[in-house]
Write a protein that holds these residues in place. Structure first.
Motif, PDB file in Angstrom:
ATOM      1  N   PHE A 126     -88.683 -21.856 111.584  1.00  0.00           N
ATOM      2  CA  PHE A 126     -87.586 -22.468 112.569  1.00  0.00           C
ATOM      3  C   PHE A 126     -86.357 -22.139 111.846  1.00  0.00           C
ATOM      4  CE2 PHE A 126     -87.796 -25.857 109.703  1.00  0.00           C
ATOM      5  CZ  PHE A 126     -86.679 -26.552 109.683  1.00  0.00           C
ATOM      6  N   GLY A 127     -85.127 -22.315 112.771  1.00  0.00           N
ATOM      7  CA  GLY A 127     -83.721 -22.425 112.477  1.00  0.00           C
ATOM      8  C   GLY A 127     -83.386 -20.934 111.766  1.00  0.00           C
ATOM      9  N   PRO A 148     -80.068 -20.985 106.099  1.00  0.00           N
ATOM     10  CA  PRO A 148     -79.141 -20.129 105.778  1.00  0.00           C
ATOM     11  C   PRO A 148     -78.256 -19.646 106.808  1.00  0.00           C
ATOM     12  CG  PRO A 148     -80.898 -19.709 104.186  1.00  0.00           C
ATOM     13  CD  PRO A 148     -81.199 -20.636 105.218  1.00  0.00           C
ATOM     14  N   ALA A 149     -79.140 -19.403 108.022  1.00  0.00           N
ATOM     15  CA  ALA A 149     -78.607 -18.667 109.092  1.00  0.00           C
ATOM     16  C   ALA A 149     -77.626 -19.497 109.875  1.00  0.00           C
ATOM     17  CB  ALA A 149     -79.459 -18.143 110.191  1.00  0.00           C
ATOM     18  N   HIS A 150     -77.816 -20.672 109.552  1.00  0.00           N
ATOM     19  CA  HIS A 150     -76.797 -21.909 110.357  1.00  0.00           C
ATOM     20  C   HIS A 150     -75.828 -22.576 109.494  1.00  0.00           C
ATOM     21  CE1 HIS A 150     -78.916 -21.081 114.138  1.00  0.00           C
ATOM     22  NE2 HIS A 150     -80.024 -21.059 113.428  1.00  0.00           N
ATOM     23  N   GLY A 151     -76.227 -22.092 108.129  1.00  0.00           N
ATOM     24  CA  GLY A 151     -75.476 -23.107 107.141  1.00  0.00           C
ATOM     25  C   GLY A 151     -75.557 -24.691 107.222  1.00  0.00           C
ATOM     26  N   VAL A 152     -76.902 -24.842 107.596  1.00  0.00           N
ATOM     27  CA  VAL A 152     -77.512 -26.178 107.619  1.00  0.00           C
ATOM     28  C   VAL A 152     -78.423 -26.713 106.376  1.00  0.00           C
ATOM     29  CG1 VAL A 152     -78.675 -27.845 109.091  1.00  0.00           C
ATOM     30  CG2 VAL A 152     -76.946 -26.353 110.027  1.00  0.00           C
ATOM     31  N   LEU A 153     -77.997 -27.932 105.756  1.00  0.00           N
ATOM     32  CA  LEU A 153     -78.968 -28.551 104.727  1.00  0.00           C
ATOM     33  C   LEU A 153     -79.484 -29.641 105.319  1.00  0.00           C
ATOM     34  CD1 LEU A 153     -80.121 -28.047 101.959  1.00  0.00           C
ATOM     35  CD2 LEU A 153     -78.186 -29.293 101.106  1.00  0.00           C
ATOM     36  N   PHE A 154     -80.961 -29.988 105.262  1.00  0.00           N
ATOM     37  CA  PHE A 154     -81.574 -31.206 105.383  1.00  0.00           C
ATOM     38  C   PHE A 154     -81.819 -31.711 103.892  1.00  0.00           C
ATOM     39  CE2 PHE A 154     -82.359 -28.958 109.206  1.00  0.00           C
ATOM     40  CZ  PHE A 154     -82.139 -30.054 110.141  1.00  0.00           C
ATOM     41  N   THR A 155     -81.010 -32.663 103.481  1.00  0.00           N
ATOM     42  CA  THR A 155     -81.309 -33.313 101.921  1.00  0.00           C
ATOM     43  C   THR A 155     -82.522 -34.083 101.498  1.00  0.00           C
ATOM     44  OG1 THR A 155     -79.804 -35.248 102.106  1.00  0.00           O
ATOM     45  CG2 THR A 155     -78.821 -32.932 102.007  1.00  0.00           C
ATOM     46  N   GLY A 156     -83.090 -34.561 102.714  1.00  0.00           N
ATOM     47  CA  GLY A 156     -84.047 -35.957 102.264  1.00  0.00           C
ATOM     48  C   GLY A 156     -83.085 -36.830 101.793  1.00  0.00           C
ATOM     49  N   ASP A 157     -83.720 -37.578 100.477  1.00  0.00           N
ATOM     50  CA  ASP A 157     -82.920 -38.504  99.866  1.00  0.00           C
ATOM     51  C   ASP A 157     -82.360 -38.178  98.778  1.00  0.00           C
ATOM     52  OD1 ASP A 157     -83.510 -40.249 102.006  1.00  0.00           O
ATOM     53  OD2 ASP A 157     -84.947 -41.564 101.130  1.00  0.00           O
ATOM     54  N   THR A 158     -82.146 -36.908  98.109  1.00  0.00           N
ATOM     55  CA  THR A 158     -81.600 -36.571  97.146  1.00  0.00           C
ATOM     56  C   THR A 158     -80.133 -36.784  97.149  1.00  0.00           C
ATOM     57  OG1 THR A 158     -83.221 -34.904  96.667  1.00  0.00           O
ATOM     58  CG2 THR A 158     -81.079 -34.657  95.474  1.00  0.00           C
ATOM     59  N   VAL A 159     -79.611 -36.561  98.341  1.00  0.00           N
ATOM     60  CA  VAL A 159     -78.103 -37.091  98.682  1.00  0.00           C
ATOM     61  C   VAL A 159     -77.930 -37.983  99.738  1.00  0.00           C
ATOM     62  CG1 VAL A 159     -75.880 -35.816  98.889  1.00  0.00           C
ATOM     63  CG2 VAL A 159     -77.808 -34.495  98.007  1.00  0.00           C
ATOM     64  N   ALA A 160     -76.823 -38.864  99.587  1.00  0.00           N
ATOM     65  CA  ALA A 160     -76.627 -39.956 100.383  1.00  0.00           C
ATOM     66  C   ALA A 160     -75.213 -39.892 100.833  1.00  0.00           C
ATOM     67  CB  ALA A 160     -76.964 -41.341 100.162  1.00  0.00           C
ATOM     68  N   HIS A 161     -74.911 -40.242 102.112  1.00  0.00           N
ATOM     69  CA  HIS A 161     -73.438 -40.274 102.245  1.00  0.00           C
ATOM     70  C   HIS A 161     -73.317 -41.640 103.029  1.00  0.00           C
ATOM     71  CE1 HIS A 161     -70.141 -38.844 105.464  1.00  0.00           C
ATOM     72  NE2 HIS A 161     -69.711 -39.025 104.474  1.00  0.00           N
ATOM     73  N   ALA A 186     -75.858 -28.601  95.776  1.00  0.00           N
ATOM     74  CA  ALA A 186     -74.405 -28.409  95.677  1.00  0.00           C
ATOM     75  C   ALA A 186     -73.949 -27.103  95.810  1.00  0.00           C
ATOM     76  CB  ALA A 186     -73.693 -29.363  94.798  1.00  0.00           C
ATOM     77  N   GLY A 187     -74.978 -26.169  94.989  1.00  0.00           N
ATOM     78  CA  GLY A 187     -74.794 -24.767  95.013  1.00  0.00           C
ATOM     79  C   GLY A 187     -74.851 -23.949  96.038  1.00  0.00           C
ATOM     80  N   LEU A 188     -75.729 -24.489  96.847  1.00  0.00           N
ATOM     81  CA  LEU A 188     -75.930 -23.870  98.221  1.00  0.00           C
ATOM     82  C   LEU A 188     -74.743 -23.353  99.056  1.00  0.00           C
ATOM     83  CD1 LEU A 188     -79.194 -25.387  98.930  1.00  0.00           C
ATOM     84  CD2 LEU A 188     -79.017 -23.341  97.717  1.00  0.00           C
ATOM     85  N   ASP A 189     -75.083 -22.422  99.881  1.00  0.00           N
ATOM     86  CA  ASP A 189     -73.919 -22.205 100.934  1.00  0.00           C
ATOM     87  C   ASP A 189     -74.079 -22.932 102.023  1.00  0.00           C
ATOM     88  OD1 ASP A 189     -71.883 -21.110 102.433  1.00  0.00           O
ATOM     89  OD2 ASP A 189     -72.804 -19.231 102.451  1.00  0.00           O
ATOM     90  N   VAL A 190     -73.513 -24.149 102.188  1.00  0.00           N
ATOM     91  CA  VAL A 190     -73.718 -24.989 103.344  1.00  0.00           C
ATOM     92  C   VAL A 190     -72.614 -25.567 103.858  1.00  0.00           C
ATOM     93  CG1 VAL A 190     -74.749 -27.161 103.668  1.00  0.00           C
ATOM     94  CG2 VAL A 190     -75.778 -25.757 102.318  1.00  0.00           C
ATOM     95  N   ARG A 191     -72.382 -25.498 105.192  1.00  0.00           N
ATOM     96  CA  ARG A 191     -71.473 -26.160 105.927  1.00  0.00           C
ATOM     97  C   ARG A 191     -71.745 -27.308 106.600  1.00  0.00           C
ATOM     98  NH1 ARG A 191     -71.589 -22.715 109.733  1.00  0.00           N
ATOM     99  NH2 ARG A 191     -72.691 -23.744 111.353  1.00  0.00           N
ATOM    100  N   THR A 192     -73.046 -27.633 106.944  1.00  0.00           N
ATOM    101  CA  THR A 192     -73.331 -28.869 107.595  1.00  0.00           C
ATOM    102  C   THR A 192     -74.485 -29.589 106.598  1.00  0.00           C
ATOM    103  OG1 THR A 192     -72.798 -28.194 109.752  1.00  0.00           O
ATOM    104  CG2 THR A 192     -74.501 -29.964 109.548  1.00  0.00           C
ATOM    105  N   ALA A 193     -74.453 -30.900 106.448  1.00  0.00           N
ATOM    106  CA  ALA A 193     -75.504 -31.439 105.501  1.00  0.00           C
ATOM    107  C   ALA A 193     -75.906 -32.775 106.267  1.00  0.00           C
ATOM    108  CB  ALA A 193     -74.966 -32.009 104.246  1.00  0.00           C
ATOM    109  N   CYS A 194     -77.332 -32.748 106.612  1.00  0.00           N
ATOM    110  CA  CYS A 194     -78.043 -33.702 107.198  1.00  0.00           C
ATOM    111  C   CYS A 194     -78.669 -34.700 106.097  1.00  0.00           C
ATOM    112  CB  CYS A 194     -78.887 -33.241 108.321  1.00  0.00           C
ATOM    113  SG  CYS A 194     -78.141 -32.242 109.600  1.00  0.00           S
ATOM    114  N   PHE A 195     -78.348 -35.923 105.883  1.00  0.00           N
ATOM    115  CA  PHE A 195     -78.972 -36.747 104.913  1.00  0.00           C
ATOM    116  C   PHE A 195     -79.933 -37.747 105.493  1.00  0.00           C
ATOM    117  CE2 PHE A 195     -74.483 -36.046 104.214  1.00  0.00           C
ATOM    118  CZ  PHE A 195     -74.249 -35.301 103.153  1.00  0.00           C
ATOM    119  N   GLY A 196     -80.723 -38.237 104.568  1.00  0.00           N
ATOM    120  CA  GLY A 196     -81.915 -38.902 104.931  1.00  0.00           C
ATOM    121  C   GLY A 196     -81.171 -40.429 105.268  1.00  0.00           C
ATOM    122  N   HIS A 197     -79.898 -40.590 104.626  1.00  0.00           N
ATOM    123  CA  HIS A 197     -79.402 -42.052 104.812  1.00  0.00           C
ATOM    124  C   HIS A 197     -77.954 -41.597 104.939  1.00  0.00           C
ATOM    125  CE1 HIS A 197     -83.118 -44.395 104.129  1.00  0.00           C
ATOM    126  NE2 HIS A 197     -83.439 -43.331 103.424  1.00  0.00           N
ATOM    127  N   GLY A 198     -77.222 -42.107 105.991  1.00  0.00           N
ATOM    128  CA  GLY A 198     -75.737 -41.706 106.191  1.00  0.00           C
ATOM    129  C   GLY A 198     -75.379 -40.794 107.047  1.00  0.00           C
TER     130      GLY A 198
END
Length: 218
Positions: A126-127, A148-161, A186-198
């Motif tokens: 997908f994606g 990578p095609a969309h610059g999107v990352l789903f982080t789970g709970d490793t990162v919060a906002h 943090a080293g990935l090429d990411v524009r949008t990050a989707c967090f488990g919390h925040g």
């Protein structure tokens, strides 16, 4: 984003096909939430669980019974999701205990099937080609999903906002390993990050994560 009393999940749409990243707690009304985009649960093709905790995998059993839905989790999480092994509890820092105590109680996650066991670097259809990124630390088999095609990352709970601050997620099994996983994300090429919390960060997410790497535990 589908928000619940504790945490949130994400629904990705490719044409008429839906992918769900995490499921929310048991009894969260996920079926009604999926109807809101006007697609219906019959369009759901896969569920990717970032880890076994009840706010992320609680509705996996319900969703798995809907029909042609493939449930995926990391190989190390799969026995816990299936109910074959207990999930180890987090090792709480002293400052985390009052945060944990203030959360509303959640029902346990019923055992759910796992159709595909994932490993670091696996591709998911997908994606435009989603890549599994193993992020051990929050749990042994925590994972993130990078598009990578969309610059999107789903982080789970490793990162919060939380309250405008990007931070290492709380309630970890191994905080040092979780911090190492944060650095990897943090080293990935990411524009949008989707967090488990925040709330998600829709622009400049990688820069926001990199800005706090120096403050992470060794």
């Amino acid at each position: 984003m589908l928000r619940f009393e504790v945490g949130q999940t994400y629904l990705w749409r490719d044409g008429d096909e839906l992918t769900l990243v995490d499921t929310g707690p048991a009894g969260s009304g996920i079926a009604a939430a999926i109807r809101e985009p006007g697609m219906g649960r019959h369009r759901l093709r896969r569920v990717v669980l970032t880890h076994f905790h009840e706010d992320h995998a609680g509705s996996a059993a319900e969703i798995g019974a809907w029909g042609d839905v493939e449930v995926m989790a990391h190989r190390l999480e799969a026995p816990v999701v299936r109910g074959e092994a207990p999930g180890p509890p987090p090792v709480l820092e002293d400052w985390e205990r009052p945060i944990r105590d203030a959360l509303p109680p959640l029902p346990p996650a019923p055992p759910a099937r796992v159709d595909r066991e994932l490993e670091d670097g696996d591709l998911i259809g997908f994606g435009g080609g989603a890549v599994v990124v193993a992020t051990p630390g929050h749990t042994d088999g925590s994972l993130a999903v990078h598009l990578p095609a969309h610059g999107v990352l789903f982080t789970g709970d490793t990162v919060a906002h939380m309250e405008g601050q990007v931070m290492l997620g709380v309630f970890n099994l191994d905080r040092a390993r979780a911090a190492s996983s944060f650095r990897r994300l943090a080293g990935l090429d990411v524009r949008t990050a989707c967090f488990g919390h925040g709330d998600p960060i829709v622009e400049g997410a990688a820069e926001r994560m990199r800005a706090v790497v120096r403050d992470l535990p060794a």
